[in-house]
Design a protein around this motif. Sequence first.
Motif, mmCIF file in Angstrom:
data_model
loop_
_atom_site.group_PDB
_atom_site.id
_atom_site.type_symbol
_atom_site.label_atom_id
_atom_site.label_comp_id
_atom_site.label_asym_id
_atom_site.label_seq_id
_atom_site.Cartn_x
_atom_site.Cartn_y
_atom_site.Cartn_z
ATOM 1 N N VAL A 167 0.879 -1.173 0.000
ATOM 2 C CA VAL A 167 0.000 0.000 0.000
ATOM 3 C C VAL A 167 0.913 1.217 0.000
ATOM 4 N N ILE A 168 0.791 2.064 -0.996
ATOM 5 C CA ILE A 168 1.634 3.252 -1.092
ATOM 6 C C ILE A 168 1.069 4.308 -0.144
ATOM 7 N N VAL A 169 1.854 4.676 0.864
ATOM 8 C CA VAL A 169 1.427 5.616 1.889
ATOM 9 C C VAL A 169 2.214 6.914 1.709
ATOM 10 N N VAL A 170 1.493 8.022 1.490
ATOM 11 C CA VAL A 170 2.135 9.308 1.227
ATOM 12 C C VAL A 170 1.755 10.292 2.318
ATOM 13 N N GLU A 171 2.728 10.685 3.136
ATOM 14 C CA GLU A 171 2.496 11.760 4.083
ATOM 15 C C GLU A 171 2.696 13.083 3.351
ATOM 16 N N ALA A 172 1.640 13.877 3.274
ATOM 17 C CA ALA A 172 1.673 15.145 2.538
ATOM 18 C C ALA A 172 0.827 16.168 3.286
ATOM 19 N N HIS A 173 1.109 16.331 4.552
ATOM 20 C CA HIS A 173 0.267 17.127 5.443
ATOM 21 C C HIS A 173 0.145 18.564 4.968
ATOM 22 N N GLU A 174 -1.113 19.011 4.769
ATOM 23 C CA GLU A 174 -1.453 20.388 4.405
ATOM 24 C C GLU A 174 -0.783 20.851 3.114
ATOM 25 N N LEU A 175 -0.497 19.930 2.218
ATOM 26 C CA LEU A 175 0.053 20.290 0.910
ATOM 27 C C LEU A 175 -1.075 20.270 -0.114
ATOM 28 N N ASP A 176 -1.397 21.421 -0.667
ATOM 29 C CA ASP A 176 -2.442 21.524 -1.690
ATOM 30 C C ASP A 176 -1.822 21.194 -3.047
ATOM 31 N N VAL A 177 -1.364 19.957 -3.173
ATOM 32 C CA VAL A 177 -0.624 19.515 -4.348
ATOM 33 C C VAL A 177 -1.108 18.113 -4.720
ATOM 34 N N GLY A 178 -1.300 17.887 -6.001
ATOM 35 C CA GLY A 178 -1.705 16.569 -6.471
ATOM 36 C C GLY A 178 -0.511 15.652 -6.650
ATOM 37 N N ILE A 179 0.074 15.219 -5.543
ATOM 38 C CA ILE A 179 1.244 14.344 -5.603
ATOM 39 C C ILE A 179 0.884 13.012 -6.247
ATOM 40 N N ILE A 180 -0.321 12.545 -6.002
ATOM 41 C CA ILE A 180 -0.806 11.299 -6.592
ATOM 42 C C ILE A 180 -1.689 11.638 -7.785
ATOM 43 N N GLY A 181 -1.412 11.010 -8.914
ATOM 44 C CA GLY A 181 -2.209 11.243 -10.106
ATOM 45 C C GLY A 181 -2.489 9.943 -10.839
ATOM 46 N N SER A 182 -3.136 10.053 -11.976
ATOM 47 C CA SER A 182 -3.550 8.860 -12.702
ATOM 48 C C SER A 182 -2.375 8.071 -13.241
ATOM 49 N N ALA A 183 -1.243 8.737 -13.491
ATOM 50 C CA ALA A 183 -0.089 8.045 -14.069
ATOM 51 C C ALA A 183 0.713 7.295 -13.016
ATOM 52 N N ASN A 184 1.165 8.015 -11.954
ATOM 53 C CA ASN A 184 2.014 7.314 -10.985
ATOM 54 C C ASN A 184 1.227 6.258 -10.203
ATOM 55 N N ALA A 185 -0.038 6.525 -9.901
ATOM 56 C CA ALA A 185 -0.839 5.516 -9.195
ATOM 57 C C ALA A 185 -1.028 4.264 -10.046
ATOM 58 N N LEU A 186 -1.216 4.460 -11.356
ATOM 59 C CA LEU A 186 -1.355 3.309 -12.250
ATOM 60 C C LEU A 186 -0.047 2.532 -12.339
ATOM 61 N N ALA A 187 1.073 3.247 -12.356
ATOM 62 C CA ALA A 187 2.371 2.573 -12.384
ATOM 63 C C ALA A 187 2.583 1.738 -11.124
ATOM 64 N N TRP A 188 2.192 2.279 -9.966
ATOM 65 C CA TRP A 188 2.351 1.527 -8.711
ATOM 66 C C TRP A 188 1.496 0.260 -8.717
ATOM 67 N N THR A 189 0.249 0.387 -9.149
ATOM 68 C CA THR A 189 -0.620 -0.791 -9.161
ATOM 69 C C THR A 189 -0.151 -1.806 -10.197
ATOM 70 N N ALA A 190 0.384 -1.324 -11.309
ATOM 71 C CA ALA A 190 0.928 -2.245 -12.311
ATOM 72 C C ALA A 190 2.114 -3.031 -11.757
ATOM 73 N N ASP A 191 2.823 -2.421 -10.809
ATOM 74 C CA ASP A 191 3.953 -3.092 -10.167
ATOM 75 C C ASP A 191 3.516 -3.987 -9.005
ATOM 76 N N GLY A 192 2.213 -3.979 -8.665
ATOM 77 C CA GLY A 192 1.719 -4.889 -7.647
ATOM 78 C C GLY A 192 1.081 -4.255 -6.437
ATOM 79 N N ALA A 193 1.055 -2.925 -6.352
ATOM 80 C CA ALA A 193 0.444 -2.276 -5.196
ATOM 81 C C ALA A 193 -1.060 -2.502 -5.180
#
Length: 251
Positions: free
Chosen positions: A112-138
Amino acid sequence: MTDREPPLSAAEREEIIDLYEGLRVTDVVDGLDYSGFWNDLHSVSKEIGPLYRDVDSFSHRFSGFANTHRFLPTNKPRDMPNDLDFETATEWRNDWYGDLSGGPSEVREHDVIVVEAHELDVGIIGSANALAWTADGANGVLTNGGPRDTDELIKQGIPVYSKDINKPIIPGRCEFDAEQIPVNVGGCLIRPGDFIVADGDGVVVVPIEHVDDVADAARREQQADQEMRAELYEKAGLEHDFTLEQPSSRE
């Protein structure tokens, strides 16, 4: 009790995944109670929930092992080119991604990819990197920040649990700090390798050292609940569904 400490072998991880198959967050919370964890420090804040809910097959649910990383606000000036156009802005953006961004250097099956990003108004997770993680087995993503590209994330069927939904990209706003470290997400200490369960009720974290005892108690709670609900289904004239079945009896 079986003591477990990361790093676990692939076979040990598969065994734990099987132990928790089909268990609800509420079952796991009850299992933590029976194991002496009454202080609710393992229940992630109610502010963090699923990006979508699939009431037919429950594809929004996940369980797996914490693969942690943290982003922090940047204190670097936005040193953008003087002659700004699409090409120079793209080059500046890509340099930021290359030098100051990052993510998990390795993704294992059932992470499970866990991202601590407290109070950051930023889209650190998007459709591309999340798809890459799940393709790798997440199995899913958990953050106290917020994703972007949410329509695509839902369309791709990637389970994401977050506090917010954000729009901006990383460059000029935040930077990668570290990975495989203890993080604070939703008021919970999450260490690399801890076990995470998520469903429509929220997210719960099981310390890996107690993963067997908690699973045993949670399974007993689930079985008692299923027996009671099966009787109520009969009384209410409802057809039985897969929520009344133990994993071993499912096709």
